[in-house]
Design a protein around this motif. Structure first.
Motif, PDB file in Angstrom:
ATOM      1  N   GLU A   8     -21.518   9.539  -2.641  1.00  0.00           N
ATOM      2  CA  GLU A   8     -20.841   8.248  -2.765  1.00  0.00           C
ATOM      3  C   GLU A   8     -21.548   7.444  -3.847  1.00  0.00           C
ATOM      4  N   GLU A   9     -20.820   7.117  -4.920  1.00  0.00           N
ATOM      5  CA  GLU A   9     -21.463   6.549  -6.109  1.00  0.00           C
ATOM      6  C   GLU A   9     -21.133   5.080  -6.327  1.00  0.00           C
ATOM      7  N   ALA A  10     -20.754   4.407  -5.231  1.00  0.00           N
ATOM      8  CA  ALA A  10     -20.317   3.012  -5.374  1.00  0.00           C
ATOM      9  C   ALA A  10     -21.364   2.157  -6.097  1.00  0.00           C
ATOM     10  N   ALA A  11     -22.642   2.443  -5.861  1.00  0.00           N
ATOM     11  CA  ALA A  11     -23.697   1.639  -6.470  1.00  0.00           C
ATOM     12  C   ALA A  11     -23.591   1.671  -7.993  1.00  0.00           C
ATOM     13  N   LEU A  12     -23.024   2.757  -8.505  1.00  0.00           N
ATOM     14  CA  LEU A  12     -23.008   2.967  -9.946  1.00  0.00           C
ATOM     15  C   LEU A  12     -21.627   2.743 -10.539  1.00  0.00           C
ATOM     16  N   THR A  13     -20.624   3.328  -9.880  1.00  0.00           N
ATOM     17  CA  THR A  13     -19.286   3.309 -10.472  1.00  0.00           C
ATOM     18  C   THR A  13     -18.351   2.350  -9.749  1.00  0.00           C
ATOM     19  N   GLY A  14     -18.768   1.865  -8.583  1.00  0.00           N
ATOM     20  CA  GLY A  14     -17.890   0.992  -7.812  1.00  0.00           C
ATOM     21  C   GLY A  14     -16.878   1.767  -6.998  1.00  0.00           C
ATOM     22  N   GLU A  15     -16.865   3.078  -7.169  1.00  0.00           N
ATOM     23  CA  GLU A  15     -15.902   3.917  -6.460  1.00  0.00           C
ATOM     24  C   GLU A  15     -16.489   4.279  -5.098  1.00  0.00           C
ATOM     25  N   SER A  16     -15.810   3.867  -4.010  1.00  0.00           N
ATOM     26  CA  SER A  16     -16.446   4.091  -2.716  1.00  0.00           C
ATOM     27  C   SER A  16     -16.018   5.398  -2.067  1.00  0.00           C
ATOM     28  N   VAL A  17     -15.023   6.082  -2.635  1.00  0.00           N
ATOM     29  CA  VAL A  17     -14.664   7.400  -2.096  1.00  0.00           C
ATOM     30  C   VAL A  17     -15.658   8.419  -2.652  1.00  0.00           C
ATOM     31  N   PRO A  18     -16.316   9.175  -1.757  1.00  0.00           N
ATOM     32  CA  PRO A  18     -17.327  10.105  -2.232  1.00  0.00           C
ATOM     33  C   PRO A  18     -16.749  11.145  -3.210  1.00  0.00           C
ATOM     34  N   ALA A  19     -17.526  11.496  -4.227  1.00  0.00           N
ATOM     35  CA  ALA A  19     -17.081  12.480  -5.217  1.00  0.00           C
ATOM     36  C   ALA A  19     -17.617  13.856  -4.854  1.00  0.00           C
ATOM     37  N   ASP A  20     -16.797  14.887  -5.047  1.00  0.00           N
ATOM     38  CA  ASP A  20     -17.248  16.265  -4.830  1.00  0.00           C
ATOM     39  C   ASP A  20     -18.149  16.678  -5.975  1.00  0.00           C
ATOM     40  N   LYS A  21     -19.205  17.398  -5.643  1.00  0.00           N
ATOM     41  CA  LYS A  21     -20.154  17.794  -6.670  1.00  0.00           C
ATOM     42  C   LYS A  21     -20.268  19.314  -6.740  1.00  0.00           C
ATOM     43  N   THR A  22     -20.483  19.843  -7.943  1.00  0.00           N
ATOM     44  CA  THR A  22     -20.734  21.280  -8.107  1.00  0.00           C
ATOM     45  C   THR A  22     -21.815  21.433  -9.163  1.00  0.00           C
ATOM     46  N   SER A  23     -22.232  22.659  -9.409  1.00  0.00           N
ATOM     47  CA  SER A  23     -23.262  22.846 -10.433  1.00  0.00           C
ATOM     48  C   SER A  23     -22.650  23.231 -11.785  1.00  0.00           C
ATOM     49  N   ARG A  24     -21.335  23.396 -11.837  1.00  0.00           N
ATOM     50  CA  ARG A  24     -20.695  23.780 -13.095  1.00  0.00           C
ATOM     51  C   ARG A  24     -20.724  22.621 -14.086  1.00  0.00           C
ATOM     52  N   PRO A  25     -21.017  22.920 -15.365  1.00  0.00           N
ATOM     53  CA  PRO A  25     -21.035  21.845 -16.363  1.00  0.00           C
ATOM     54  C   PRO A  25     -19.649  21.224 -16.549  1.00  0.00           C
ATOM     55  N   VAL A  26     -19.605  19.975 -16.987  1.00  0.00           N
ATOM     56  CA  VAL A  26     -18.331  19.336 -17.308  1.00  0.00           C
ATOM     57  C   VAL A  26     -18.341  19.004 -18.805  1.00  0.00           C
ATOM     58  N   THR A  27     -17.230  18.517 -19.320  1.00  0.00           N
ATOM     59  CA  THR A  27     -17.183  18.263 -20.766  1.00  0.00           C
ATOM     60  C   THR A  27     -18.118  17.126 -21.139  1.00  0.00           C
ATOM     61  N   ALA A  28     -18.572  17.167 -22.385  1.00  0.00           N
ATOM     62  CA  ALA A  28     -19.590  16.217 -22.832  1.00  0.00           C
ATOM     63  C   ALA A  28     -19.098  14.780 -22.771  1.00  0.00           C
TER      64      ALA A  28
END
Ligand code: ADP
Ligand code: MG
Length: 895
Positions: free
Chosen positions: A166-186
């Motif tokens: 849950e990244e609300a502290a940073l992005t304000g988005e309170s719905v938790p984000a799914d995380k993986t180890s795969r890289p994303v675009t720059a």
């Protein structure tokens, strides 16, 4: 190595990231970590620079009361009353200095208390997992994350398992984000960088491992840390009420002063200058300029006292709401009980075993013993292998790391001479799912000697019975007979034992990962164990205290209903049928509301039930304190009137959501905190009640004098002296007043009741009038005796102060009789002594005499002052007694 350049870590592969930071799957070694710590510095956010000292000092003047005083300075200046003007300004200055110092002290006390809540992280170094303070993390470290953790630094995720953050502290988005180890675009935005975990965010589910890529000010949070509030304001609802009251009071005073001015000139024929001075005098008389500082001190002292007794206040309003709590909902395991688990009984399909021994020491006997204990060994082995706790012996004392429930299974295995490293070699672990309160089981996958996969499942017996179709008897599996197990489950639970089932399933050799789908069926039940978790002695007493204080205690647990009821009885909770989580799901709101009051045990609940309980309790008018430790407890903690998180076993998520943290996880601490909360509220009220009559009396004295056309019996300068001196001495003594004897025998305070009820307003008025009579009366009397104006004024001031001293002893008790004892609050007599010395100085020291226009008094003057003190106290006491008497007459005694 060089500092990591600002890199698009989210777009790098895991391997590249590890390589760039010279790290690997085993993490850094201790030396390297230390070197990096020296070069990168501690992982601490740069403290936000609050307002500087000068600004903080100037802010002390930013207050309506002070503006009025400053205006008074200007008025006196314009009239050419240099001395008055200088002294009023001096008082404003002293007030600012006192406020500045005290606020500084209170804030640093708060900061010190917040520092008690440090963050630890689990880090892999040299291949071993250890706990280190988050401050010691360096780039290249591998950090382990699990649900409830706060991410301690910016991490490139290396491994994830259903990880959601849950990244609300940073992005304000309170719905938790799914995380993986795969890289994303720059060019992915912060919220889309699924391969990263950012410092300050909260893990809401799953687990993972992350590589530290940035620490301290280099983190995303560090870059925006100027946006974050630093120290919380010293503010509570009561203080806000008082501030509002003070503003209203000031306006009233201004109107009154203006009216006096006009009245004096038009009807009494005073000169405009004289009347301006009188208006100024009235303004400074009626303004309680010392009050805000006293209230802040009381609050800060209370918070400090609580911290000393293991309750750490995170949000100040909690101090007040604690005193108004009517229901405490507490976790059972670890809070009401000791969380020291010992397996006392084992049930297998064939027989029942009793296990002796205390604590975690793997020493104890099994009865019946004998060679037939093969089934017992199988069960103990399962408990050993599926375990993630560990035992160690330090100075002949056995201690544990990890979950006590699991550690107890290790002790059981030890008592049966099973060796954990041997067993782990023989059946290495391939994968595991940790225990969760929602599922109530844990599982682990092993490879046995024949290369086959074996899953061990450990958890709540009901859950296991659902997935077992066979049971283990002696050395073979046979069809499950649920009746046996229902009986023994009930038998163990009735003895207050925490019941755990153990089961096993053989799977193919190809399986490398555990999935919840693997845990659905096909298990062989090895047996049940019953663990004793004794109630905390101090919790028993604390529950008694709560009951006498009109506070209901409710136990909430994931444990079996029968076990919970047995423990509840030992704790002295009212007996009654427990409600289970399943019951809660079935009941409608109205049905539940009807049962809530008489139910004190809620068993087999999940964290989501806590929120419903809080809401329903609040709906029927209760004010609820709720404890919690897990990540899923957060909603209930936030919703409760007071959310209380466990300091030791609580997750960061729970602490974040809570208003208060229990440093020792102990229920008794909650009862202490309630007591402190009530004391603080009492003391706030006492000092308000004490200070306001001084102002009232001074204002009355001036008004009466003007109405009667007398010379002012007390000059504005003298008024300022009294206001300043009594506020910082006598009123302060009340901040140290200990709890009243009947504090925990009173019902909880109704938070909606006004602070200054009719009764208290009456008291303020009464004392104001008393002091006015004494002061004005003695002034007039001494004038008639032919005293000089200076001497009469000195007498009037001293009478006022001595009246206050007498009233102080009454003020120590809101309801009970006045107290004169020294021992429970030595500050009272110390401050009275100081006050008398100051008054002697005011009366006799030549410099002060010329400053304040005072004169030495004759002995009889002091005699009258003393009489005033005694009389004031006596009248207030008589009034208290009378009000009590009337109230008891009105309320028929309970029969
Ligand atoms: P509480 O903390 O209120 O006692 P829990 O949710 O921890 O409740 O436990 C619920 C049930 O789950 C327990 O009665 C027990 O059967 C089982 N259990 C608890 N902890 C563990 C554990 N570490 N491993 C396996 N089973 C457990
Ligand atoms: Mg638990």
């Amino acid at each position: 190595m060089t500092a990591p350049s600002p890199t698009h870590w989210h777009a790098q592969t895991v391997e590249d990231s590890l390589q760039r930071l010279d790290s690997g799957p085993t993490g850094l070694d201790a030396d390297e970590a230390e070197r990096r710590l020296a070069s990168f510095g501690p992982n601490r956010l740069p403290e936000r620079a609050g307002p500087g000292p000068l600004k903080r000092f100037l802010l002390q003047f930013h207050n309506l009361l002070i503006y009025v005083l400053l205006a008074s300075t200007l008025v006196t200046l314009a009239l050419g009353e240099w001395l008055d003007s200088a002294v009023i300004f001096g008082v404003v200055l002293i007030n600012a200095v006192v406020g500045f110092i005290q606020e500084g002290k209170a804030e640093s006390a708060m900061r010190a208390i917040q520092k008690l809540l440090t963050l630890d992280s689990r880090v892999k170094r040299s291949g071993e997992v250890r706990q280190v303070p988050a401050e010691d993390l360096v780039p290249g470290d591998l950090v382990l994350l699990e649900a409830g953790d706060r991410v301690p630094a910016d991490l490139r995720l290396v491994e994830t398992r259903d990880l959601r953050i849950e990244e609300a502290a940073l992005t304000g988005e309170s719905v938790p984000a799914d995380k993986t180890s795969r890289p994303v675009t720059a060019d992915a935005s912060l919220g889309d960088r699924h391969s990263m975990a950012y410092s300050g965010t909260l893990v809401s589910a799953g687990s993972g491992v992350g590589l530290v890529v940035a620490t301290a000010g280099e983190t995303e949070l560090g870059r925006i840390s100027h946006l974050l509030g630093s120290v919380e304001q010293l503010q509570t609802p009561l203080l806000a009420d008082m501030a509002r009251f003070a503003r209203q009071l000031t306006l009233i005073i201004l109107v009154l002063a203006a009216a006096t001015f006009i009245f004096g000139i038009l009807l009494r024929g005073y000169s405009a200058d004289d009347m301006l001075m009188a208006a100024v005098g009235l303004a400074v008389a009626a303004i309680p300029e010392g009050l805000p500082a006293v209230l802040t001190i009381i609050l800060a002292l209370g918070v400090q006292r609580m911290a000393r007794r293991s309750s750490i206040i995170r949000r100040l309003p909690a101090v007040e709401s604690l005193g108004a709590v009517t229901v405490v909902c507490s976790d059972k395991t670890g809070t009401l009980t000791r969380n020291e688990m010992t397996v006392q009984r084992v049930y297998t399909a064939a027989r029942r075993y009793e296990i002796s021994g205390v604590g975690y020491a793997p020493e104890g006997d099994v009865s019946p013993s004998g060679d037939l204990a093969h089934d017992l060994h199988e069960l103990a082995r399962a408990g050993l292998l599926a375990n993630s706790a560990s035992l160690c012996e330090v100075d002949n004392r056995w201690c544990i790391t990890g979950d006590p429930t699991e550690a107890a299974l290790l002790t059981l295995a030890g008592k049966l001479q099973l060796d954990s490293s041997d067993e782990a070699l023989r059946q290495p672990r391939v994968d595991a799912i940790p225990f969760s309160s929602e599922r109530r089981y844990l599982a682990s996958l092993h490879r046995d000697e024949k290369g086959q996969g074996v899953i061990y499942l450990v958890g709540a017996p009901e859950r296991l019975l659902e997935v077992c179709d066979q049971q283990w008897r002696d050395a073979a599996a046979e069809p499950l007979d649920p009746r046996i197990w229902d009986d023994v489950l009930e038998e163990g639970a009735a003895a207050g034992l925490r019941m755990i089932g153990l089961a096993r399933r053989v799977v193919g050799s190809g399986q490398h990962e555990l999935d919840h789908a693997d845990l659905d069926n096909g298990f062989v039940l090895l047996g049940l164990v019953g663990m004793m978790d004794p109630p905390r002695e101090e919790a028993i007493l604390a529950i008694e205290d709560c009951h006498s204080a009109g506070i209901h205690v409710k136990m909430i647990t994931g444990d079996h209903a029968t076990t919970a009821a047995a423990i509840a009885e030992r704790l002295g909770l009212p007996s009654g049928t427990p409600l289970t989580g399943a019951d809660l799901d079935d009941l409608s709101d109205t049905e539940l509301d009807a049962l809530l009051r008489e139910t004190s045990v809620f068993a087999r609940t999940s964290p989501s039930h806590k929120l419903r309980l809080v809401e329903r309790l609040q709906a029927i008018g209760e004010r609820v304190a709720m404890t919690g430790d897990g990540v899923n407890d957060s909603p209930a903690l936030k919703r409760a009137d007071i959310g209380i998180a466990m300091g030791i076993k609580g997750t960061e998520a729970a602490k974040e959501a809570a208003q208060m943290v229990l440093a020792d996880d102990n229920f008794a601490t909650i009862a202490h905190a309630v007591e402190e909360g009530r004391t603080v509220y009492d003391n706030l009220r006492k000092s308000i009640l004490f200070i306001l009559p001084t102002n009232g009396a001074q204002a009355f004295v001036l008004l009466t004098a003007i109405l009667l056309g007398l010379t002012l019996p007390i000059t504005p300068l003298q008024i300022l002296w009294v206001n300043m001196i009594t506020a910082v001495t006598l009123a302060l003594a009340l901040a140290f007043e200990p709890a009243e004897d009947d504090l925990m025998a009173r019902p909880p305070r109704d938070p909606k009741a006004p602070l200054l009820s009719g009764e208290l307003l009456w008291l303020i008025l009464l004392v104001s009038v008393l002091l006015t009579l004494a002061s004005l009366g003695l002034f007039i009397h001494s004038q008639q005796l032919g005293w000089s104006m200076e001497a009469s004024r000195t007498l009037a001031v001293n009478a006022l102060v001595f009246g206050e001293i007498g009233y102080l002893f009454s003020s120590r008790r809101l309801n009970g009789p006045a107290r004169f004892g020294i021992r429970d609050n030595p500050m009272v007599w110390a401050m009275v002594g100081l006050m008398v010395l100051l008054q002697l100085g005011f009366t006799y020291v030549p410099a002060l005499q010329s400053l304040f226009g005072t004169r030495g008094l004759r002995l009889e003057g002091w005699g009258w002052c003393l009489a005033t003190a005694v009389a004031t106290c006596a009248v207030v006491e008589a009034d208290k007694w009378l009000r009590h008497y009337i109230a008891s007459k009105r309320r028929p005694p309970l029969t």
